[in-house]
Motif scaffolding. Structure first.
Motif, PDB file in Angstrom:
ATOM      1  N   GLY A 718     104.282  10.999  63.626  1.00  0.00           N
ATOM      2  CA  GLY A 718     103.363  12.114  63.811  1.00  0.00           C
ATOM      3  C   GLY A 718     101.933  11.723  63.487  1.00  0.00           C
ATOM      4  N   GLU A 719     101.798  10.994  62.368  1.00  0.00           N
ATOM      5  CA  GLU A 719     100.457  10.545  61.977  1.00  0.00           C
ATOM      6  C   GLU A 719      99.922   9.561  62.996  1.00  0.00           C
ATOM      7  N   ALA A 720     100.799   8.672  63.437  1.00  0.00           N
ATOM      8  CA  ALA A 720     100.367   7.646  64.392  1.00  0.00           C
ATOM      9  C   ALA A 720      99.828   8.308  65.652  1.00  0.00           C
ATOM     10  N   LEU A 721     100.499   9.376  66.077  1.00  0.00           N
ATOM     11  CA  LEU A 721     100.102  10.032  67.325  1.00  0.00           C
ATOM     12  C   LEU A 721      98.684  10.605  67.263  1.00  0.00           C
ATOM     13  N   LYS A 722      98.195  10.822  66.037  1.00  0.00           N
ATOM     14  CA  LYS A 722      96.819  11.307  65.903  1.00  0.00           C
ATOM     15  C   LYS A 722      95.828  10.253  66.387  1.00  0.00           C
ATOM     16  N   TYR A 723      96.220   8.983  66.246  1.00  0.00           N
ATOM     17  CA  TYR A 723      95.240   7.916  66.514  1.00  0.00           C
ATOM     18  C   TYR A 723      95.507   7.158  67.811  1.00  0.00           C
ATOM     19  N   ILE A 724      96.780   7.150  68.270  1.00  0.00           N
ATOM     20  CA  ILE A 724      97.092   6.340  69.455  1.00  0.00           C
ATOM     21  C   ILE A 724      96.225   6.721  70.661  1.00  0.00           C
ATOM     22  N   PRO A 725      96.058   8.002  70.929  1.00  0.00           N
ATOM     23  CA  PRO A 725      95.235   8.344  72.115  1.00  0.00           C
ATOM     24  C   PRO A 725      93.807   7.836  71.988  1.00  0.00           C
ATOM     25  N   LYS A 726      93.387   7.582  70.733  1.00  0.00           N
ATOM     26  CA  LYS A 726      92.005   7.133  70.542  1.00  0.00           C
ATOM     27  C   LYS A 726      91.841   5.635  70.747  1.00  0.00           C
ATOM     28  N   LEU A 727      92.966   4.910  70.913  1.00  0.00           N
ATOM     29  CA  LEU A 727      92.858   3.468  71.130  1.00  0.00           C
ATOM     30  C   LEU A 727      92.150   3.222  72.448  1.00  0.00           C
ATOM     31  N   ALA A 728      91.122   2.406  72.402  1.00  0.00           N
ATOM     32  CA  ALA A 728      90.320   2.190  73.593  1.00  0.00           C
ATOM     33  C   ALA A 728      91.054   1.308  74.597  1.00  0.00           C
ATOM     34  N   ASP A 729      91.746   0.307  74.084  1.00  0.00           N
ATOM     35  CA  ASP A 729      92.414  -0.648  74.964  1.00  0.00           C
ATOM     36  C   ASP A 729      93.728  -0.036  75.458  1.00  0.00           C
ATOM     37  N   LEU A 730      93.849   0.101  76.779  1.00  0.00           N
ATOM     38  CA  LEU A 730      95.029   0.759  77.352  1.00  0.00           C
ATOM     39  C   LEU A 730      96.306  -0.013  77.046  1.00  0.00           C
ATOM     40  N   ARG A 731      96.206  -1.338  77.055  1.00  0.00           N
ATOM     41  CA  ARG A 731      97.381  -2.159  76.771  1.00  0.00           C
ATOM     42  C   ARG A 731      97.867  -1.903  75.334  1.00  0.00           C
ATOM     43  N   GLU A 732      96.897  -1.875  74.417  1.00  0.00           N
ATOM     44  CA  GLU A 732      97.244  -1.582  73.025  1.00  0.00           C
ATOM     45  C   GLU A 732      97.890  -0.213  72.918  1.00  0.00           C
ATOM     46  N   ALA A 750     100.432   1.719  80.516  1.00  0.00           N
ATOM     47  CA  ALA A 750     100.532   0.384  81.098  1.00  0.00           C
ATOM     48  C   ALA A 750     100.155   0.410  82.568  1.00  0.00           C
ATOM     49  N   SER A 751     100.600   1.424  83.259  1.00  0.00           N
ATOM     50  CA  SER A 751     100.271   1.432  84.686  1.00  0.00           C
ATOM     51  C   SER A 751      98.797   1.727  84.888  1.00  0.00           C
ATOM     52  N   GLN A 752      98.230   2.513  83.947  1.00  0.00           N
ATOM     53  CA  GLN A 752      96.782   2.737  83.998  1.00  0.00           C
ATOM     54  C   GLN A 752      96.051   1.415  83.795  1.00  0.00           C
ATOM     55  N   ALA A 753      96.636   0.584  82.909  1.00  0.00           N
ATOM     56  CA  ALA A 753      96.006  -0.711  82.639  1.00  0.00           C
ATOM     57  C   ALA A 753      96.260  -1.687  83.790  1.00  0.00           C
ATOM     58  N   LYS A 754      97.145  -1.301  84.692  1.00  0.00           N
ATOM     59  CA  LYS A 754      97.496  -2.144  85.841  1.00  0.00           C
ATOM     60  C   LYS A 754      97.989  -3.516  85.384  1.00  0.00           C
ATOM     61  N   ASP A 755      98.888  -3.493  84.371  1.00  0.00           N
ATOM     62  CA  ASP A 755      99.380  -4.763  83.834  1.00  0.00           C
ATOM     63  C   ASP A 755     100.874  -4.870  84.114  1.00  0.00           C
ATOM     64  N   GLY A 756     101.231  -5.592  85.163  1.00  0.00           N
ATOM     65  CA  GLY A 756     102.637  -5.737  85.566  1.00  0.00           C
ATOM     66  C   GLY A 756     103.451  -6.466  84.528  1.00  0.00           C
ATOM     67  N   GLU A 757     102.853  -7.494  83.986  1.00  0.00           N
ATOM     68  CA  GLU A 757     103.558  -8.311  83.000  1.00  0.00           C
ATOM     69  C   GLU A 757     103.944  -7.439  81.801  1.00  0.00           C
ATOM     70  N   ARG A 780     106.400  -0.627  88.204  1.00  0.00           N
ATOM     71  CA  ARG A 780     106.043  -2.016  88.505  1.00  0.00           C
ATOM     72  C   ARG A 780     106.040  -2.236  90.014  1.00  0.00           C
ATOM     73  N   ASP A 781     107.048  -1.651  90.675  1.00  0.00           N
ATOM     74  CA  ASP A 781     107.110  -1.771  92.132  1.00  0.00           C
ATOM     75  C   ASP A 781     105.820  -1.226  92.750  1.00  0.00           C
ATOM     76  N   ARG A 782     105.412  -0.084  92.201  1.00  0.00           N
ATOM     77  CA  ARG A 782     104.203   0.522  92.761  1.00  0.00           C
ATOM     78  C   ARG A 782     103.010  -0.414  92.571  1.00  0.00           C
ATOM     79  N   LEU A 783     102.950  -1.049  91.381  1.00  0.00           N
ATOM     80  CA  LEU A 783     101.845  -1.980  91.092  1.00  0.00           C
ATOM     81  C   LEU A 783     101.846  -3.136  92.072  1.00  0.00           C
ATOM     82  N   SER A 784     103.012  -3.755  92.257  1.00  0.00           N
ATOM     83  CA  SER A 784     103.052  -4.946  93.118  1.00  0.00           C
ATOM     84  C   SER A 784     102.787  -4.525  94.567  1.00  0.00           C
ATOM     85  N   PHE A 785     103.196  -3.301  94.858  1.00  0.00           N
ATOM     86  CA  PHE A 785     102.919  -2.794  96.199  1.00  0.00           C
ATOM     87  C   PHE A 785     101.418  -2.739  96.432  1.00  0.00           C
TER      88      PHE A 785
END
Lengths: 789, 596
Positions: A718-732, A750-757, A780-785
């Motif tokens: 619950g506490e973590a959720l307060k801060y996760i949306p504030k992480l700037a890096d989408l992958r993080e 992840a898909s917003q970050a467009k990182d298939g790996e 992932r299929d959508r990304l590679s597409f």
């Protein structure tokens, strides 16, 4: 001798023929064996003779002082000396395997002589108990002895080479034994000496650990005498009723009861030529008479020639041929052996060895005995003749030469010696040099040791002749650190410190080894004579001694201008004080400790290269002061010696935010580090409210990752959720969601970050969860597409 | 399965070597008559567990103890210490003796030094005034066979002592050990050395030959054709990387000690609460021999396949009628079941570590550092590790990797990171940092790094490594080919000459020596031929190359060497000598020294 029938000398005894030839008419005069104690060494060795002081004898025109005399087997006097050893009567006298004469007197003292009648120091004693009870009997074997005392105790020297006496178990009987015999260590199962003691009606076996009574048909009634066979397998017993029994050494049955009936079943020898030749060669070997040796060898040679001509005319087989060569070789071999034997049997030399004895003794031992008797030339010739290494002979010769050549100048003698020494590869020049040094020829020793190729031999000798510099150089070259230490300790103790420092300063290996050793001296007693006075008023004060020990190393660093090393030592000492509970009790802690660190800081500051260390020392001293204050103000002894970061954390955990802030400012702790520390500290005390407040103080300089990590680590989704949306890096952000098991949110990020790996990796994380798994696949299929991966 | 490895398949007769060491030890114990208490230094005890079973020692009337500062509790009057020649241990022994004296206990003391007595130790006994009370002897254990192709000289501190203290005693020890091997297996005709310490070992070895010449008959019998000596200093990159072979990972996470790991018995499926158990890991375990050197990813697959095929066999067994011989085959297969279970348990345990995001991130970072393309990312990562106060060893491992590949850090960064380290972990670590600086592992940048050149010239980074069907040694680090082994690969194939330029870029000198007077090949022609490649010797046997790592070697590097020797067209067997089996952690830990 030649005109007496050869056969007439032989006598039949049981089932064997024996003869008893006279080897020499003994050359000594006026020796009455019945008045003397006599010890004959086996294998044609020397004979020791001394007047028997247990017998009352009339003195003729002789001194009342007794003389120990040593003769060759032919009765030629080798040496003599006056016997004036204390300790009471001479009880036992015998030769060891290496021809040392062992003499044991009543009080248990053991005197040793070489064949030159020179006493070998030190004398050994059988021990205090033995000293208190007189020795009454000694039983020797090849290389040891068992002694019986008046009190019936048994003492033993199991090996004359080691000379370590021990007491055997007590028999517990009051009577003194009738007789004793010894089984040598090499023939016993335990490897310890076992003594057979005939006492009362039976026999006891005694060793170091215990006593055991013997049962068996051989032991029925008192035993008068016992003898163990030479190979330790049998025992002959002379019983009270006059029988001689031979038994297995383990007393398993009587093998032989002696009666005088001779076994008439003589073997019939079928004579055939090759066997006759063999027999002639063998016989020649056993013969002492030179002309008979010749006759026999000639006969053998003749027969052998006949053998070969006979075989030449026939078709001879390979084995026959082999036999011929074999016999030819044997004749040659025998000639060679006999030449050696005849040479040593010469009355002048006086070693009447039989061929079997020679083979048992081996040529090398014979040579050693010749050397010992100073018969170098003969020894050298024999060793050359039988193709053996001449090193031992030459070595001994060289040493004797040095002893005997006091008048010859060093350079001349060196040449004489080198001339012979070079004959022998691998000879120890160091050993010869050591001998030269012992004889007061230091210069000669120095010249000789130059020729020694083995540093392990060369270096110690160089030291003993005072060539310290050369020794240090050679030791370093060898790469053997043990040798370097040997030299170091030697110089260290002999020279004043500054001279010692000077010698090692420019030599990296000795210098580094010294430093490494001196560092550990912090813990050890230091006995140098040069600093002895420092202990006078220091007494047993441990701290003082430790202090002093570092001083020596500090002196060295100061003399070489390595100030930073001195500084490190001081810093180390400050830690020592901290660990010592005596130091922190009573005296204010920051006193002596901080003083040392301050000193260290100043020394670091002397050189430009150590600015960093200087600053660190300064900060360390400051930290200690602050920690000390904190301990006083919080009344909790938990600060001193923790790190700056830990101090900050502890303050926050204790709720003392002002103190934490003060430490932060004092040490210019960066915002980055400060945020990690404070976040983790607040998470430790689970003060989520304060954490949130902290996150809102200002935009965190390293983002919200520390907040997310701290909450996830504490398992507070619950506490973590307060801060996760504030992480700037989408992958993080994606990974953070994944870590708290929120697959959909992770996938979105992840898909917003467009990182298939990343999607692939996350899918693996959610492998157990079928729904989530297919979600990642779709994304992932959508990304590679889209052509992005 | 015993911890003492079966050495039957060794290319050298290491069994005889081990038997000699057994005999030597037994003789020492037998020669001291009666009951005695044997006090062994714990680490040495570990080494001895590869030589002789402790239960065997008890047959010689021995009470066994480990050496510690505490006095020895025993009823025996004879106390026998078996210890390495280390100064610090003398303090404990002296205090034991003093303690006995103060209690009025009369005992006989013996110290057997391994491998030889040294004056620096005896000197301390003298200073402590106990030397005259002790009988001193030697147990000449210079070499411990760890496995059929690995010899360890058991010198844990060799690297640190050489690099930091300037104490090269271990190099003499290594030379002596090789000299001993030569006295058994013949003089080695070719010697190639790279690195300062290696060249010193080679020099000392030459000296030993002049001091104690071996006769020429020994030369002809030479079983080892070439000796390659490599300094750890030449390649400090490889040991700082996380090993990714099965055995390497086991060592990284569970610490392999003297050929076995110790772990909770629950992990091995034995339900005994909180109890530790030892699992031996050596070639005697056939399955382990097969999978130890594979990349861990592949190991999981192999184990899964084996389990599946076994299950299939079992199903067939229960559903169809089988002939007796088929039954027999099946039962035979069942024999491998305990090994299967053991490694499935171990692999499962390992994957709990390898699947952690933090582990993957660390691997990523290691590769980024090796690639040497994004300095800032690496710097930030390490800085953050320090701020988070992650275990110091982990930080230093990565920092050393970073510093070595950059041939030091710019002064500003160097000072900054050192300050952050002292602030986070305490000022007492100044000594550790100082040690690392002396050893050149963490230092100020003074010249441009040539890591990129070396990396390119030796093809250290291999793209698209197929870990399942590898064609290059790079598979052991999933894409990084260990530098040390690349050097060996070249040295074996064509000697140093072909790679002079690269060698010059790496620390320390290099030498190539032919032992002249070698009976069978004195002519120049053969000399030329031999240095161009080893290939086969006359009678068609495979050549044997002894590769010695001065300062330690990792399991991953050994895996790479085994991979090399198994390649087609490589006509040589390899045997590995090392001061000690190491990994990044154990190496870094030797530099730890808290002030005080």
């Amino acid at each position: 001798m030649a005109n007496v029938s050869v056969a007439a000398e032989w006598q039949l005894l049981y089932n064997r023929y024996y003869r008893k030839p006279e080897l020499y008419p003994l050359r000594w005069k006026n020796i009455d064996l019945s008045r003397n104690k006599v010890a004959c060494a086996p294998f044609g060795g020397p004979i020791a003779v001394i007047r028997d002081d247990s017998k009352i004898v009339q003195l003729y025109s002789e001194s009342a002082l007794r003389k120990l005399r040593i003769f060759t087997s032919s009765g030629v006097l080798i040496s003599d000396t006056v016997w004036k050893n204390p300790g009471g009567r001479l009880i036992g006298m015998s030769w060891t395997e290496d021809q040392t004469l062992i003499c044991i007197v009543q009080d248990g003292t053991v005197y040793r002589y070489n064949i030159h009648a020179e006493l070998i120091e030190p004398n050994v004693t059988l021990g205090k108990e033995c000293f208190e009870q007189n020795v009454v009997e000694c039983i020797f074997w090849g290389n040891g002895v068992v002694c019986l005392t008046e009190g019936g105790l048994l003492f033993c020297i199991p090996d004359f080479k080691v000379m370590r006496p021990c007491q055997l178990a007590e028999t517990g009987t009051e009577d003194l034994p009738n007789c004793m015999a010894v089984i040598e260590p090499k023939y016993t199962v335990s490897g310890n000496v076992e003594v057979l003691v005939g006492v009362g009606d039976g026999i006891l076996i005694v060793d170091e650990d215990g006593v055991q009574r013997v049962d068996g048909e051989a032991v029925q009634g008192p035993v008068q005498k016992m003898v163990v066979s030479w190979d330790g397998k049998y025992l002959a017993i002379f019983t009270h009723d006059g029988r001689i029994l031979v038994t297995d050494i383990n007393f398993k049955g009587v093998l032989l009861e002696y009666n005088c009936e001779a076994d008439e079943n003589l073997r019939l020898i079928q004579s055939s030529l090759p066997e006759a030749v063999e027999a002639c060669i063998d016989a020649a070997g056993h013969e002492f008479d030179v002309s008979r040796q010749r006759t026999l060898l000639r006969a053998a040679s003749y027969g052998q020639a006949f053998c070969s001509t006979k075989l030449d005319t026939c078709h001879c087989s390979a084995t026959d041929n082999l036999q011929i060569t074999f016999q030819r070789d044997r004749i040659q071999e025998m000639c060679k052996t006999l030449r050696v034997l005849n040479a040593v049997r010469d009355p002048e030399i006086g070693i009447p060895l039989s061929i079997n004895q020679y083979k048992l003794l081996t040529p090398s031992v014979l040579i050693a005995r010749l050397i010992n008797a100073h018969r170098h030339l003969l020894a050298l010739r024999i060793s050359e003749y039988v193709g053996m290494n001449q090193e031992v002979v030459i070595m001994h010769w060289a040493c004797s030469k040095i002893t005997a050549s006091l008048a010859i100048p060093d350079a001349t003698l060196l040449e004489i010696l080198l001339d012979k020494l070079k004959l022998c590869r691998g000879i120890s020049y160091a050993a010869v040099a050591a001998h030269a040094d012992k004889n007061g020829r230091r210069k000669l020793a120095a010249m000789l040791v130059e020729h020694e190729p083995r540093s392990s031999k060369q270096v110690p000798l160089l030291l003993s002749i005072g060539e310290e510099d050369t020794a240090l150089m050679k030791a370093t070259e060898s790469g053997d650190t043990d040798l370097v230490y040997l030299v170091l300790f030697h110089i260290w103790q002999k020279r004043p410190p500054l001279e010692f420092f000077g010698m090692i300063q420019a030599r990296p290996l000795p210098r580094d080894l010294f430093i490494s050793y001196a560092r550990c001296l912090l813990w050890f007693w230091w006995p140098s004579s040069y600093y002895g006075h420092l202990f006078d008023n220091g007494g047993q004060n441990e701290a003082f001694i430790k202090c002093y020990k570092h001083e020596f190393l500090k002196d060295f660093f100061l003399s070489t201008g390595q100030l930073q090393e001195v500084a490190f030592l001081l810093w180390k000492e400050s830690w020592e004080l901290g660990k010592n509970p005596m130091a922190s009790k009573g005296s204010p802690l920051h006193g002596p400790r901080i003083k040392l660190i301050d000193k260290a800081q100043h020394l670091f500051a002397e050189t430009k290269e150590h600015t960093f260390e200087s600053k660190a020392a300064e900060e360390h001293a400051k930290l200690l002061r602050i920690q000390h204050e904190l301990e006083v103000s919080t009344k909790q002894a938990i600060f001193v010696d923790s790190s700056i970061s830990d101090t900050i954390r502890t303050c926050i955990v204790l709720g003392n935010h002002r103190a934490a802030m003060k430490v932060k400012t004092e040490f210019k702790v960066s915002e980055k580090r400060w945020y990690w520390l404070k976040v983790f500290a607040l998470a430790t005390i689970r003060d989520w409210e304060a954490l949130e407040k902290f996150s809102k103080e200002k935009r965190p300089p390293i983002g919200y990752r520390p907040f997310v990590e701290a909450c996830i680590d504490a398992d507070e989704k619950g506490e973590a959720l307060k801060y996760i949306p504030k992480l700037a890096d989408l992958r993080e952000r994606a990974e953070a969601y994944a870590r708290i098991g929120m697959a959909k949110e992770a996938a979105d990020a992840a898909s917003q970050a467009k990182d298939g790996e990343l999607l692939g990796r996350l899918k693996l994380t959610f492998a157990q969860n079928a729904a989530a798994s297919s979600l990642f696949d779709t994304l992932r299929d959508r990304l590679s597409f889209q052509g992005v991966s | 399965m015993a911890q003492i490895p079966n050495l039957d398949n060794s290319p050298l007769n290491l069994k005889s070597l081990r038997e000699q060491s057994q005999k030597d030890l037994v003789k020492i114990l037998k020669d001291i008559r009666g009951k005695k208490c044997l006090v062994i230094e714990p680490k040495l005890g570990g080494s001895l567990s590869l030589i002789i079973q402790t239960s065997l020692l008890k047959e010689y009337g021995i009470e066994l103890r480990h050496l510690s500062a505490e006095p020895v509790q025993t009823d025996c009057t004879k106390v026998v210490y078996l210890v390495p020649s280390q100064r610090d241990l003398m303090k404990s022994i002296s205090s034991h003796v003093h303690d006995d004296i103060s209690k009025g206990l009369q005992r006989e003391y013996y110290i057997y030094f391994v491998p030889r007595r040294e004056i620096q130790c005896e000197r301390i006994l003298e200073e402590e005034k106990v030397h005259h009370l002790i009988t001193i002897g030697e147990y000449p254990l210079y070499i411990v066979p760890v496995d059929e192709d690995i010899l360890s000289f058991e010198l844990d501190l060799a690297y640190k002592q050489c690099q930091v203290d300037g104490d090269t005693g271990s190099l003499w020890h290594i030379a002596k050990a090789i000299h001993k091997l030569e006295s058994t297996f013949g003089v080695i005709p070719n010697v190639r050395a790279k690195g300062k310490a290696s060249v010193l070992v080679s020099d000392i070895l030459d000296r030993m030959h002049t001091e104690e010449p071996m006769n020429s008959s020994d030369m002809a019998l030479s079983e080892i054709n070439t000796l390659i000596l490599i300094d750890r200093e030449v390649d400090m990159v490889t040991p700082m990387c996380s090993q990714l072979t099965y055995e390497g990972l086991l060592d990284e996470f569970l610490r392999i000690n003297n050929g076995s790991v110790e772990l909770d018995s629950s992990i091995m499926g034995v339900q005994q609460e909180g109890k530790k158990m030892k699992v031996p890991l050596n070639s005697s375990d056939k399955l382990f021999k097969e999978i130890r050197d594979l990349n861990f990813e592949v190991v999981v697959q192999v184990l899964r396949q084996k389990a599946t095929s076994m299950k299939q066999d079992y199903t067939e067994m229960t559903t169809t009628n089988q002939t007796v011989s088929e039954l027999k085959d099946f039962v035979k297969k069942l024999n491998s079941l305990p090994e299967m279970t053991r490694h499935i348990n171990l692999a499962q345990h390992l994957s709990t570590f390898t699947s952690k995001p933090s582990f993957l991130a660390k691997l990523d970072m290691e590769h980024t550092i090796i690639e040497a393309s994004s300095y800032d990312i690496c710097f930030d990562y390490i800085e953050e590790m320090i701020h988070k106060q992650e275990p110091l060893v982990n930080v230093l491992r990565l920092l050393i990797l970073f510093s070595v590949t950059n041939s030091g850090l710019p002064k500003k960064h160097f000072d900054y990171l050192r300050r952050e380290l002292l602030h986070s972990y305490g000022f007492e670590h100044m000594a550790t940092l100082n040690n690392l600086e002396k050893a050149g592992l963490l230092k100020k940048q003074e010249s441009k790094s040539n890591w990129l050149t070396v990396k390119r010239a030796l093809q250290l980074v291999v793209e698209d490594t197929d870990t399942a069907n590898p064609n290059d040694i790079a598979y052991v680090f999933s894409g990084y080919a260990p530098l040390s082994i690349r050097l060996v690969q070249h040295a074996v194939r064509s000697g140093w000459r072909a790679m002079e330029e690269i060698l010059k870029l790496l620390p320390g000198p290099h030498t190539e020596t032919k032992r002249l007077g070698f009976a069978s090949s004195p002519s120049f022609a053969t000399l030329q031929g031999a240095s161009n490649g080893l290939d086969k010797i006359a009678d068609g046997r495979r050549c044997l190359v002894l590769v010695v790592f001065v300062g330690g070697v990792t399991f991953a590097e050994i895996a790479a060497l085994r991979f090399l020797s198994a390649q087609e067209g490589m006509a040589y067997d390899l045997i590995i000598g090392t001061t000690k089996m190491v990994n990044g952690h154990s190496l870094v830990e030797t530099f730890f020294e808290t002030i005080g």
